[in-house]
Design a protein around this motif. Structure first.
Motif, PDB file in Angstrom:
ATOM      1  N   VAL A  10      29.688  27.554  40.244  1.00 29.96           N
ATOM      2  CA  VAL A  10      30.558  27.903  41.371  1.00 29.96           C
ATOM      3  C   VAL A  10      31.882  27.160  41.239  1.00 29.96           C
ATOM      4  O   VAL A  10      32.951  27.699  41.513  1.00 29.96           O
ATOM      5  N   LEU A  11      31.787  25.910  40.789  1.00 29.96           N
ATOM      6  CA  LEU A  11      32.983  25.069  40.722  1.00 29.96           C
ATOM      7  C   LEU A  11      33.736  25.189  39.395  1.00 29.96           C
ATOM      8  O   LEU A  11      34.782  24.572  39.220  1.00 29.96           O
TER       9      LEU A  11
ATOM     10  N   TRP B 288      19.175  31.599  44.971  1.00 30.83           N
ATOM     11  CA  TRP B 288      19.806  31.557  43.653  1.00 30.83           C
ATOM     12  C   TRP B 288      20.592  32.851  43.415  1.00 30.83           C
ATOM     13  O   TRP B 288      21.776  32.847  43.058  1.00 30.83           O
ATOM     14  N   LEU B 289      19.925  33.961  43.655  1.00 28.96           N
ATOM     15  CA  LEU B 289      20.561  35.266  43.459  1.00 28.96           C
ATOM     16  C   LEU B 289      21.772  35.413  44.378  1.00 28.96           C
ATOM     17  O   LEU B 289      22.844  35.855  43.963  1.00 28.96           O
TER      18      LEU B 289
ATOM     19  N   TRP C  44      28.979  33.821  37.027  1.00 34.50           N
ATOM     20  CA  TRP C  44      27.814  34.428  37.709  1.00 34.50           C
ATOM     21  C   TRP C  44      26.777  34.935  36.716  1.00 34.50           C
ATOM     22  O   TRP C  44      25.576  34.924  36.985  1.00 34.50           O
TER      23      TRP C  44
ATOM     24  N   PRO D 164      24.360  31.885  35.426  1.00 34.25           N
ATOM     25  CA  PRO D 164      23.259  31.601  36.360  1.00 34.25           C
ATOM     26  C   PRO D 164      22.224  32.721  36.405  1.00 34.25           C
ATOM     27  O   PRO D 164      21.028  32.452  36.557  1.00 34.25           O
TER      28      PRO D 164
ATOM     29  N   LEU E 289      18.294  32.374  35.819  1.00 38.79           N
ATOM     30  CA  LEU E 289      17.318  32.869  36.788  1.00 38.79           C
ATOM     31  C   LEU E 289      16.249  33.709  36.093  1.00 38.79           C
ATOM     32  O   LEU E 289      15.054  33.519  36.292  1.00 38.79           O
TER      33      LEU E 289
ATOM     34  N   LEU F 117      35.168  35.175  42.496  1.00 38.83           N
ATOM     35  CA  LEU F 117      36.006  35.058  41.299  1.00 38.83           C
ATOM     36  C   LEU F 117      36.518  36.405  40.799  1.00 38.83           C
ATOM     37  O   LEU F 117      37.260  36.463  39.833  1.00 38.83           O
TER      38      LEU F 117
ATOM     39  N   LEU G  83      24.990  25.614  40.660  1.00 35.13           N
ATOM     40  CA  LEU G  83      25.941  24.986  41.580  1.00 35.13           C
ATOM     41  C   LEU G  83      27.258  24.687  40.871  1.00 35.13           C
ATOM     42  O   LEU G  83      28.343  24.910  41.409  1.00 35.13           O
TER      43      LEU G  83
ATOM     44  N   LEU H  74      19.126  24.960  38.759  1.00 37.67           N
ATOM     45  CA  LEU H  74      19.897  25.113  39.989  1.00 37.67           C
ATOM     46  C   LEU H  74      21.193  24.303  39.898  1.00 37.67           C
ATOM     47  O   LEU H  74      22.241  24.721  40.412  1.00 37.67           O
TER      48      LEU H  74
ATOM     49  N   ILE I  85      35.859  28.868  47.061  1.00 38.94           N
ATOM     50  CA  ILE I  85      34.963  28.256  46.078  1.00 38.94           C
ATOM     51  C   ILE I  85      34.335  27.002  46.650  1.00 38.94           C
ATOM     52  O   ILE I  85      33.117  26.801  46.553  1.00 38.94           O
ATOM     53  N   VAL I  86      35.148  26.167  47.282  1.00 37.32           N
ATOM     54  CA  VAL I  86      34.620  24.919  47.838  1.00 37.32           C
ATOM     55  C   VAL I  86      33.583  25.233  48.915  1.00 37.32           C
ATOM     56  O   VAL I  86      32.497  24.642  48.950  1.00 37.32           O
TER      57      VAL I  86
ATOM     58  N   VAL J 142      23.663  33.057  45.664  1.00 30.13           N
ATOM     59  CA  VAL J 142      24.773  32.198  45.258  1.00 30.13           C
ATOM     60  C   VAL J 142      25.514  32.797  44.067  1.00 30.13           C
ATOM     61  O   VAL J 142      26.746  32.842  44.035  1.00 30.13           O
ATOM     62  N   LEU J 143      24.763  33.312  43.102  1.00 29.29           N
ATOM     63  CA  LEU J 143      25.478  33.827  41.920  1.00 29.29           C
ATOM     64  C   LEU J 143      26.216  35.132  42.233  1.00 29.29           C
ATOM     65  O   LEU J 143      27.296  35.387  41.698  1.00 29.29           O
TER      66      LEU J 143
ATOM     67  N   ARG K 128      38.553  39.563  39.990  1.00 27.74           N
ATOM     68  CA  ARG K 128      40.002  39.732  39.875  1.00 27.74           C
ATOM     69  C   ARG K 128      40.461  40.664  40.980  1.00 27.74           C
ATOM     70  O   ARG K 128      39.885  41.713  41.194  1.00 27.74           O
TER      71      ARG K 128
ATOM     72  N   ALA L 220      25.892  26.376  48.812  1.00 25.73           N
ATOM     73  CA  ALA L 220      24.839  26.348  47.799  1.00 25.73           C
ATOM     74  C   ALA L 220      24.145  24.988  47.797  1.00 25.73           C
ATOM     75  O   ALA L 220      22.922  24.903  47.728  1.00 25.73           O
TER      76      ALA L 220
ATOM     77  N   THR M 149      29.349  34.048  43.915  1.00 30.43           N
ATOM     78  CA  THR M 149      30.274  33.481  42.926  1.00 30.43           C
ATOM     79  C   THR M 149      31.046  34.609  42.232  1.00 30.43           C
ATOM     80  O   THR M 149      32.270  34.545  42.093  1.00 30.43           O
ATOM     81  N   GLY M 150      30.296  35.618  41.806  1.00 28.17           N
ATOM     82  CA  GLY M 150      30.956  36.745  41.149  1.00 28.17           C
ATOM     83  C   GLY M 150      31.980  37.399  42.055  1.00 28.17           C
ATOM     84  O   GLY M 150      33.071  37.765  41.624  1.00 28.17           O
TER      85      GLY M 150
ATOM     86  N   ARG N 166      35.362  33.899  34.709  1.00 29.93           N
ATOM     87  CA  ARG N 166      35.036  34.731  35.878  1.00 29.93           C
ATOM     88  C   ARG N 166      33.690  35.419  35.698  1.00 29.93           C
ATOM     89  O   ARG N 166      32.911  35.531  36.637  1.00 29.93           O
TER      90      ARG N 166
ATOM     91  N   ARG O 285      41.477  31.228  47.251  1.00 36.13           N
ATOM     92  CA  ARG O 285      40.319  31.257  46.362  1.00 36.13           C
ATOM     93  C   ARG O 285      39.695  29.873  46.248  1.00 36.13           C
ATOM     94  O   ARG O 285      38.481  29.736  46.298  1.00 36.13           O
ATOM     95  N   THR O 286      40.538  28.854  46.124  1.00 41.56           N
ATOM     96  CA  THR O 286      40.030  27.491  46.034  1.00 41.56           C
ATOM     97  C   THR O 286      39.181  27.168  47.253  1.00 41.56           C
ATOM     98  O   THR O 286      38.085  26.608  47.134  1.00 41.56           O
TER      99      THR O 286
ATOM    100  N   LEU P 176      37.431  25.724  39.315  1.00 35.29           N
ATOM    101  CA  LEU P 176      38.295  24.609  39.703  1.00 35.29           C
ATOM    102  C   LEU P 176      38.288  23.503  38.659  1.00 35.29           C
ATOM    103  O   LEU P 176      39.308  22.876  38.403  1.00 35.29           O
TER     104      LEU P 176
ATOM    105  N   LEU Q  44      31.730  27.879  49.198  1.00 38.95           N
ATOM    106  CA  LEU Q  44      30.521  28.413  48.569  1.00 38.95           C
ATOM    107  C   LEU Q  44      29.700  27.300  47.924  1.00 38.95           C
ATOM    108  O   LEU Q  44      28.468  27.283  48.018  1.00 38.95           O
ATOM    109  N   ALA Q  45      30.390  26.353  47.288  1.00 36.83           N
ATOM    110  CA  ALA Q  45      29.681  25.243  46.651  1.00 36.83           C
ATOM    111  C   ALA Q  45      28.936  24.429  47.710  1.00 36.83           C
ATOM    112  O   ALA Q  45      27.786  24.030  47.503  1.00 36.83           O
TER     113      ALA Q  45
END
Lengths: 918, 78
Positions: A80-81, B46-47, A288, A291, A295, B57, A77, A73, B7-8, B49-50, B59, B14, B53-54, A284, B3-4, A84, B10-11
């Motif tokens: 995600v970052l 978990w699923l 995802w 992770p 999983l 990010l 996490l 996990l 991301i923050v 969050v990922l 394009r 999570a 994330t996709g 990019r 985007r920044t 950045l 989402l983090a």
């Protein structure tokens, strides 16, 4: 299972890896790289899943339930970052040719040799247990395969040449040497290694999934049945909750944070994610997909653990080997062999990448700097040093693997897989403060980083590494019970009396607390040297200024000296080629006696960094430069001048764009004027022509009447009627022309008022009723019930509707003609008025001209011209004056529809901005 | 940069999902689809969050907004 089959399979598998790595390298050499691909990149990051994941997670799950998931996990996490944090690190590393974590830290804090050496030392000491873990896993799995279910044989052999772990280590050393040290320049990608590791990630995933499917669906009747059976055992039911978690939620959070840091700062992860990254954009996908990989590979851990506990009961089989033991116990030997290969690939992938990463670190940041310090070495080394460094790395690879093997012999047997791995995690977590703080805070200083790293490392060694020797029986157990020499507050598991935490959380807290505290605290008070400030600014602002050719050197060196220096480390031939291509790229001639330009010196330094680390590169370059390196102010001035120049050219560009736009507008205006002028001429000739026709006929009839007084009354009356009719036409024409010019010149008086369009249409329909009756054309008016409020000029609007209606009446056939007039709202802002007829329609070409003045629909289609050709032109002007729009839709033969759109706000008082509208 | 910020956010989301106290709400005896509730909770977060994330990010494509038809003509002179 027979030993020779296992040995042959293992060696055969490594042979396959050799083949894959070899062909990937060959492909890369011919330009068809396999690694420039986000999926290979993601799979190579999955080197994170080692034997720990493959065997250890199950063992961990039998003790603490779902807590094994924290290790996966955390990376989720962190992923995600990544965009950045990791992207910034990748950009910096590529720009300054940084090849390892140690080099990154050294470079950030003023290219400090001491810091690079320290970081390398921490990495080697910290990762050794981890390598040992893999060797132990391979050896254990070998024993299980060989002797299951007879547990008696499962002891470590006495002589090392009987130990499979030793031979595996040797084999992996050969692999690492062959594919990890092809080039001396560590920034050149190790494509063969990356592709082989990606392949291993596929194998281990498939193998673990195979084990999971077998256990869940063949041994048991699916996951529900398995969990149901597990819930009946009290001990297992506890594992489904978090109650069996030692240290509770604090431990959970610690492990999550620890694995967040590990996914970035483990040397092997750094190698595959940063150094081997081809394209930042691959992040990019990886952010995802990686992770998702984690999983999927973890889905069956809990089922396998529970199945093993149910199947074997307590204490008979080591839970770390359930994955193999279950299929073996059921007699599925071939499946077990495949799973064994999966575990083997998980272990070897980690060992290969970790060893190569560590070897580059040790040679670039520990050995080479140390050798350069020795005065004699530097002077005598006129020879080609590149061979020497490559060989050095090969020796280091062997030594690191030996070290791992030694630790394995000494310690590993007493520990579960996961516990060993966590010791390494805490060690590499020490890199997090100097790097993460260093890339966001310019003020972080070398002294702070040094103090923090040393303190963090010592605390790690004291609270985690030392106790591991206790458990192995090398140190008396009294240390952990009463503290060293009986001093209780120095107990490694309860420093300063902090005894509430589990050992890992305890170690993480103290080491990171000291590390971050000293880094920040010392930095706040220490003075930074020029080079530290320069590097700090370059790292933190990497996305602001990314010009490569930054000058750092004020002194002078000749091109020849520089090329010689470079040649000693990367080979003379390559150095010559590099300089030649540099000269070509920058369009300059480089002669050996010339003074090298500062840009060239900087370029050479970065090239050297890739081979021997940034700190050594700086020392080497400074050894041939006469004069000083630039001061911080000097460098900043250059950087600022560059950014100013960029800013200036940006502004220039913008100006020229504006100018272009203005010119364009002028040209368009000019064209429009010309067009208008032309239209005016045309208008005058059109009007004269239109006036002459009725005049001619009036004059003709007048002359007939004058010269023939004897005409009878009947005929005289007929001729006079013609004269009157033509005069009316003339009057009408003149009125329309006057109207048109009045509207066009803007002199028309508009009486704008709020009115109901329905009312207007009603009046206009009444006024034209007579025409429709005369021609027997059917007029249907459809008005909505609610009033259609707009702002407009009442009389002009009536004129508009009458024009449209009479037009429609004119062009439809008598008797079966039909005209529909509809008013309806379009949306909140617009109303629509449609006049639809079933006449002959208007062709596309005509549609475009129909609103022009004097344009009359050609006679082929509509018979002879029936109007003055001004009616629609006036309609268009009226609509324009109401901020509306008029257009026609028509298919020849199927009638025509004139559509007027009014803004509800209406007229000149509306809020619509004409600029916005267009 | 939007985007920044995403991301923050989402983090943070999570981090909350995977920790106390939200986690403790699901650390109990219970079954979803015949599976332990904690197990299902962790894997579905978990699923989620990922996937997010996709999405964050991804394009971005530059899509032109089609102008509203029919009213884009030049305005009149009054």
């Amino acid at each position: 299972m027979s030993e020779w089959l296992l040995v042959i399979t293992s060696f055969g598998y490594v042979g396959l890896l050799f083949a894959i790595a070899y062909s990937a390298d060959k492909l890369g050499d011919t330009g068809r790289s396999l690694v420039n691909n986000p999926y290979v990149y993601t799979l190579s990051i999955a080197v994170y899943c080692t034997a720990w994941t493959f065997y250890g997670s199950v063992g961990r799950a039998t003790e603490t339930g779902v807590s094994f998931l924290t290790i996966y996990l955390g990376p989720t996490l962190m992923a995600v970052l990544w965009w950045l944090i990791l992207r910034r690190i990748i950009r910096i590393s590529k720009l300054y040719r940084i090849t390892s974590i140690a080099d990154f830290i050294a470079s950030r804090y003023g290219k400090s040799m001491a810091l690079g050496g320290l970081a390398t030392f921490i990495a080697v000491v910290g990762i050794t247990p981890y390598i040992a873990l893999q060797l132990k896993a391979v050896s254990d799995s070998f024993v299980v395969m060989l002797s299951f279910p007879d547990p008696e044989v499962a002891t470590t052999p006495l002589r090392f040449w009987d130990d499979k772990a030793f031979w595996v280590a040797g084999l992996l050393a050969i692999f690492a040497i062959l594919f990890g040290t092809r080039h001396i320049d560590a920034t050149e990608r190790l494509e063969g290694m990356v592709v082989a590791v990606a392949f291993e990630s596929v194998i281990k995933l498939l193998a673990f999934l195979a084990a999971g499917f077998f256990v869940t669906f063949m041994l048991f009747d699916g996951p529900q049945a398995l969990f149901e059976q597990a819930a009946e055992v009290d001990q297992i039911r506890d594992l489904m909750l978090l109650s069996s978690l030692p240290g509770g939620y604090v431990n959970w959070m610690t492990l999550t944070v620890l694995s967040m840091l590990a996914i970035v700062f483990l040397p092997r992860q750094w190698q595959v994610t940063v150094v081997e990254n081809v394209n930042e954009d691959h992040l990019r996908t990886a952010a995802w997909l990686f992770p998702l990989y984690l999983l999927v590979i973890n889905l069956f851990v809990l089922p396998i653990a529970f199945a093993g506990m149910i199947y074997f009961g307590e204490g008979t089989v080591n839970p770390d080997s359930f994955v193999l033991a279950l299929p073996l116990a059921e007699g599925y030997d071939w499946l077990a062999l495949f799973i064994y290969i999966g575990g083997f690939s998980a272990a070897t992938g980690m060992v290969i990448v970790a060893t190569i990463a560590l070897a580059i670190m040790v040679s670039n940041d520990l050995v080479v700097p140390a050798l350069l310090r020795m005065r004699g070495f530097q002077l005598s080394a006129n020879a080609d040093l590149s061979r020497f460094i490559v060989n050095l790395r090969r020796v280091i690879i062997c030594l690191i693997l030996l070290l791992g093997y030694g630790y394995y012999l000494l310690i590993a047997d007493t520990y579960a897989l996961v516990s060993i791995g966590l010791i390494s995690f805490v060690a590499v977590a020490q890199f997090a403060p100097p790097i993460l703080i260093g890339i966001f805070w310019k003020g972080a200083s070398r002294k702070g980083a040094m103090a923090g790293l040393i303190a963090g490392f010592i605390l790690w060694g004291y609270t985690l590494l030392l106790p591991s020797f206790v458990d192995a029986g090398l140190i008396s157990r009294a240390l952990l019970e009463h503290g060293p020499l009986g001093v209780g507050w120095l107990n490694p598991y309860g420093l300063f009396g902090l005894t509430d935490l589990d050992p890992i959380t305890h170690a993480v807290f103290w080491s990171l607390f000291a590390n971050i505290g000293l880094l920040v605290g010392v930095s706040l008070f220490a003075r930074q040297s020029d080079i530290e400030r320069i590097q700090g600014a370059l790292f933190v602002d990497v996305f602001l200024r990314s010009e490569r050719d930054t000058r750092f050197w004020e002194g002078t060196a000749t091109v020849g000296d520089l090329q010689d220096l470079l040649g000693r480390f990367i080979g003379q031939e390559r150095a010559r080629q590099t300089f030649a291509s540099y000269a070509e790229e920058h369009g300059i001639a480089l002669s050996e006696r010339d003074h090298a330009r500062p840009e060239l010196v900087g370029y050479a330094e970065r090239l050297l960094s890739g081979s021997i680390g940034s700190a050594s590169a700086r020392v080497m370059v400074s050894s041939i430069i006469k004069g000083e390196a630039l001061s911080f102010e000097g460098v900043m001035e250059i950087l600022d001048a560059t950014s100013r120049a960029i800013e200036y050219s940006r502004r220039l560009e913008q100006k020229s764009r504006e100018l272009e736009k203005a010119t364009d507008e002028l040209r368009r205006a000019n064209e429009r004027l010309k067009e208008l002028d032309h239209l005016k001429d045309e208008f005058v000739s059109m009007v004269s022509h239109e006036l002459r026709t009725p005049l001619t006929s009036i004059r003709a009839f007048g002359e007939i009447l004058l010269s023939n007084p004897e005409l009878d009354a009947e005929q005289r009356k007929e001729f006079l009627q013609v004269v009157v009719k033509e005069s009316e036409r003339l009057t009408r024409l003149i009125n329309q022309v006057l109207d048109l010019s009045k509207i066009e010149s803007g002199a028309a008086e508009w009486h704008l008022e709020t009115l109901d369009l329905n009312q207007v249409v009603h009046e206009a329909a009444d006024a034209t009723r007579q025409i429709f009756n005369d021609t027997r054309v059917d007029l249907q008016v459809h008005l909505p019930d609610e009033p259609m409020i707009i702002k407009g000029d009442h009389d002009r609007l009536i004129q508009l509707v009458i024009n449209l209606l009479s037009n429609a009446a004119k062009f439809t056939d008598a008797d079966d003609g039909r005209v529909d007039l509809v008013v309806k709202p379009v949306d909140n802002e617009w109303l629509e008025l449609r006049v639809q007829d079933n006449g002959p329609g208007i062709s596309d070409a005509e549609q475009r001209k129909i609103f022009d003045k004097f344009h009359q629909v050609s006679s082929q289609q509509a018979g002879k011209p029936k109007g003055s050709g001004l009616g629609l032109a006036i309609c268009k002007l009226i609509m324009d004056a109401h901020w509306g729009d008029i257009r026609v839709e028509s298919q020849p033969g199927e009638g025509a529809t004139f559509i007027c759109e009014f803004p509800t706000a209406g007229g000149e008082h509306c809020n619509l901005d004409p600029e916005e509208k267009s | 940069m939007q985007r920044t910020e995403r991301i923050v956010a989402l983090a943070l989301l999570a981090a909350l999902l995977f920790n106390y106290p939200l986690l403790s709400l699901f650390a109990r005896d219970g079954w979803v689809f015949g599976l332990p509730v904690l197990y299902v909770y962790l894997f579905s977060c978990w699923l989620l969050v990922l996937l997010l994330t996709g999405l964050v990010l991804r394009r971005r494509r530059h899509a032109a907004v089609p102008p509203r038809q029919g009213n884009g003509k030049d305005s009149g002179h009054v």
